[in-house]
Design an enzyme around this catalytic site. Sequence first.
Site, PDB file in Angstrom:
ATOM      1  N   CYS A  32      46.157 -64.259 140.594  1.00  0.00           N
ATOM      2  CA  CYS A  32      46.878 -65.456 141.061  1.00  0.00           C
ATOM      3  C   CYS A  32      48.327 -65.165 141.430  1.00  0.00           C
ATOM      4  O   CYS A  32      48.962 -65.952 142.121  1.00  0.00           O
ATOM      5  CB  CYS A  32      46.805 -66.540 139.996  1.00  0.00           C
ATOM      6  SG  CYS A  32      45.108 -66.993 139.647  1.00  0.00           S
ATOM      7  N   HIS A  42      51.762 -71.883 141.613  1.00  0.00           N
ATOM      8  CA  HIS A  42      50.337 -71.553 141.677  1.00  0.00           C
ATOM      9  C   HIS A  42      49.543 -72.797 141.254  1.00  0.00           C
ATOM     10  O   HIS A  42      49.961 -73.533 140.356  1.00  0.00           O
ATOM     11  CB  HIS A  42      50.044 -70.375 140.750  1.00  0.00           C
ATOM     12  CG  HIS A  42      48.585 -70.076 140.659  1.00  0.00           C
ATOM     13  ND1 HIS A  42      47.816 -69.840 141.786  1.00  0.00           N
ATOM     14  CD2 HIS A  42      47.747 -70.003 139.601  1.00  0.00           C
ATOM     15  CE1 HIS A  42      46.568 -69.632 141.400  1.00  0.00           C
ATOM     16  NE2 HIS A  42      46.502 -69.728 140.093  1.00  0.00           N
ATOM     17  N   ASN A  66      41.725 -74.014 142.802  1.00  0.00           N
ATOM     18  CA  ASN A  66      42.465 -72.763 142.633  1.00  0.00           C
ATOM     19  C   ASN A  66      41.912 -71.720 143.604  1.00  0.00           C
ATOM     20  O   ASN A  66      40.792 -71.250 143.442  1.00  0.00           O
ATOM     21  CB  ASN A  66      42.295 -72.307 141.173  1.00  0.00           C
ATOM     22  CG  ASN A  66      43.084 -71.050 140.856  1.00  0.00           C
ATOM     23  OD1 ASN A  66      43.620 -70.392 141.742  1.00  0.00           O
ATOM     24  ND2 ASN A  66      43.136 -70.713 139.577  1.00  0.00           N
TER      25      ASN A  66
HETATM   26  O1  UT7 Z   1      44.601 -69.281 137.739  1.00  0.00           O
HETATM   27  C1  UT7 Z   1      44.561 -68.358 136.724  1.00  0.00           C
HETATM   28  C2  UT7 Z   1      45.113 -68.865 135.451  1.00  0.00           C
HETATM   29  N1  UT7 Z   1      44.239 -69.860 134.905  1.00  0.00           N
HETATM   30  C3  UT7 Z   1      44.735 -70.962 134.379  1.00  0.00           C
HETATM   31  O2  UT7 Z   1      45.929 -71.162 134.376  1.00  0.00           O
HETATM   32  C4  UT7 Z   1      43.753 -71.905 133.740  1.00  0.00           C
HETATM   33  C5  UT7 Z   1      44.214 -72.316 132.372  1.00  0.00           C
HETATM   34  N2  UT7 Z   1      43.287 -73.169 131.660  1.00  0.00           N
HETATM   35  C6  UT7 Z   1      42.990 -74.437 132.060  1.00  0.00           C
HETATM   36  O3  UT7 Z   1      43.408 -74.878 133.122  1.00  0.00           O
HETATM   37  C7  UT7 Z   1      42.210 -75.311 131.116  1.00  0.00           C
HETATM   38  O4  UT7 Z   1      42.099 -74.661 129.867  1.00  0.00           O
HETATM   39  C8  UT7 Z   1      40.774 -75.672 131.621  1.00  0.00           C
HETATM   40  C9  UT7 Z   1      40.879 -76.643 132.795  1.00  0.00           C
HETATM   41  C10 UT7 Z   1      40.033 -74.426 132.038  1.00  0.00           C
HETATM   42  C11 UT7 Z   1      40.021 -76.392 130.510  1.00  0.00           C
HETATM   43  O5  UT7 Z   1      40.742 -77.537 130.077  1.00  0.00           O
HETATM   44  P1  UT7 Z   1      41.017 -77.766 128.507  1.00  0.00           P
HETATM   45  O6  UT7 Z   1      41.750 -79.043 128.399  1.00  0.00           O
HETATM   46  O7  UT7 Z   1      41.694 -76.536 127.989  1.00  0.00           O
HETATM   47  O8  UT7 Z   1      39.579 -77.945 127.962  1.00  0.00           O
HETATM   48  P2  UT7 Z   1      38.848 -77.122 126.820  1.00  0.00           P
HETATM   49  O9  UT7 Z   1      38.384 -75.811 127.345  1.00  0.00           O
HETATM   50  O10 UT7 Z   1      39.701 -77.131 125.587  1.00  0.00           O
HETATM   51  O11 UT7 Z   1      37.625 -78.057 126.547  1.00  0.00           O
HETATM   52  C12 UT7 Z   1      37.794 -79.384 126.019  1.00  0.00           C
HETATM   53  C13 UT7 Z   1      36.441 -80.030 125.926  1.00  0.00           C
HETATM   54  C14 UT7 Z   1      35.412 -79.169 125.203  1.00  0.00           C
HETATM   55  O12 UT7 Z   1      34.569 -80.018 124.458  1.00  0.00           O
HETATM   56  P3  UT7 Z   1      34.790 -80.213 122.882  1.00  0.00           P
HETATM   57  O13 UT7 Z   1      34.715 -78.846 122.302  1.00  0.00           O
HETATM   58  O14 UT7 Z   1      36.157 -80.826 122.750  1.00  0.00           O
HETATM   59  O15 UT7 Z   1      33.674 -81.122 122.500  1.00  0.00           O
HETATM   60  C15 UT7 Z   1      34.622 -78.546 126.339  1.00  0.00           C
HETATM   61  O16 UT7 Z   1      33.314 -78.217 125.950  1.00  0.00           O
HETATM   62  O17 UT7 Z   1      35.903 -80.254 127.232  1.00  0.00           O
HETATM   63  C16 UT7 Z   1      34.610 -79.649 127.342  1.00  0.00           C
HETATM   64  N3  UT7 Z   1      34.455 -79.166 128.705  1.00  0.00           N
HETATM   65  C17 UT7 Z   1      33.995 -79.930 129.701  1.00  0.00           C
HETATM   66  N4  UT7 Z   1      33.582 -81.204 129.734  1.00  0.00           N
HETATM   67  C18 UT7 Z   1      33.189 -81.698 130.928  1.00  0.00           C
HETATM   68  C19 UT7 Z   1      34.757 -77.931 129.209  1.00  0.00           C
HETATM   69  N5  UT7 Z   1      34.498 -77.895 130.523  1.00  0.00           N
HETATM   70  C20 UT7 Z   1      34.027 -79.121 130.854  1.00  0.00           C
HETATM   71  C21 UT7 Z   1      33.592 -79.704 132.047  1.00  0.00           C
HETATM   72  N6  UT7 Z   1      33.190 -80.992 132.051  1.00  0.00           N
HETATM   73  N7  UT7 Z   1      33.601 -79.029 133.211  1.00  0.00           N
END
Ligand code: UT7
Length: 338
Positions: A121, A262, A292
Amino acid sequence: MRKNSRLEKPVNATITAVGMYTPDKILDNKYFESILDTSDEWITSRTGIKERRILENGGTSVMATKAMEDLIKTYNVNPEEIDAIIVATITPDMFFPSTSCLVQDNIGAKNAWAFDMAAACSGFLFALQTGASLIESGAYKKVAVIGADKMSSIVDYTDRNTCLLFGDGAAAVLLEGTEDLEYGLIDTKLYSDGAGRKSLYMKAGGSATPPTHETIDQRLHYVYQDGKAVFKVAVKGMADVAVEVMERNGLTSEDVAYLVPHQANLRIIDATAKRMGLTDDKVCKNIQKYGNTTAATIPLCIVEYFKEGKIKKGDNLILAAFGGGFTWGGAYIKWSLD
Ligand code: UT7
């Protein structure tokens, strides 16, 4: 003095032409609701993404070539005058030859040497610094820097943690020297920390783990991301470096026309803008339309905002990125194009 240096006075590298390309096919959040256990509400509130573009035929070079063709046509650039082409990408058409070589051939830049740069990125920022160094050395007059990624080729459309985050696109800039040292690329601050490699990577397919039936069966040739872990470091890394670049150039939030961040997550973008003291109207965003696009996000934002008449000559732009590696960095550009 180096033999191929033609420098009589110092120059800054500045952007003198721009171009972009995004494919026509759109995947919206409704589509992901139909194939995965997810919702438009979750995707929008957690990421800010509504749609992403998908390239149906061909590789990254197709988009990089079209971005260059847009640049060449709009600014009447003679491809034979381009000295070097750098393509920032982690989704090259193939391991070799480089995607930049394919672009060089496609656009008829027969006097250019060409190479790819892989910094995920942060790729565009790393390539911009490299291209600028070629100009500032006096050895080269016109360097094309392209950010292009076909992320749809390396994401697993059965993995809801990653697939809906990414899209495809490309954008290009032409760098030339200016003796007006107030303009152009004024500063960059770039970082790498390979200790972050296990949080965001492709587990197989490279020389460490060449592809086998097993690696394919285990779906190891797709993007793996520990989203939470990356979020934590990205939100700090991107804000820290953006503020660092502002401070070391004596810029206040008043002086900054736009943050060009980004586009990985709207929450990371908003946190960076807040740390810089910027209001929302000073933040370039296209994550809602494209998701992204890795190395393409920053140049796509710059080119779109410029084409829409929002970025103007004399504007101070702060660019900031964080991504796989880890790699991250910031840049300060004083925009010189009318
Ligand atoms: O570009 C390169 C660098 N990358 C980044 O900067 C990305 C950084 N990370 C992120 O942007 C975020 O961490 C994500 C968008 C990838 C995920 O968001 P989050 O708020 O960190 O969600 P999480 O992974 O902590 O998941 C929260 C909940 C989980 O459920 P529980 O454990 O709370 O019951 C996941 O299972 O959301 C669930 N979940 C989803 N639910 C619906 C994870 N993915 C999904 C989904 N739809 N697609």
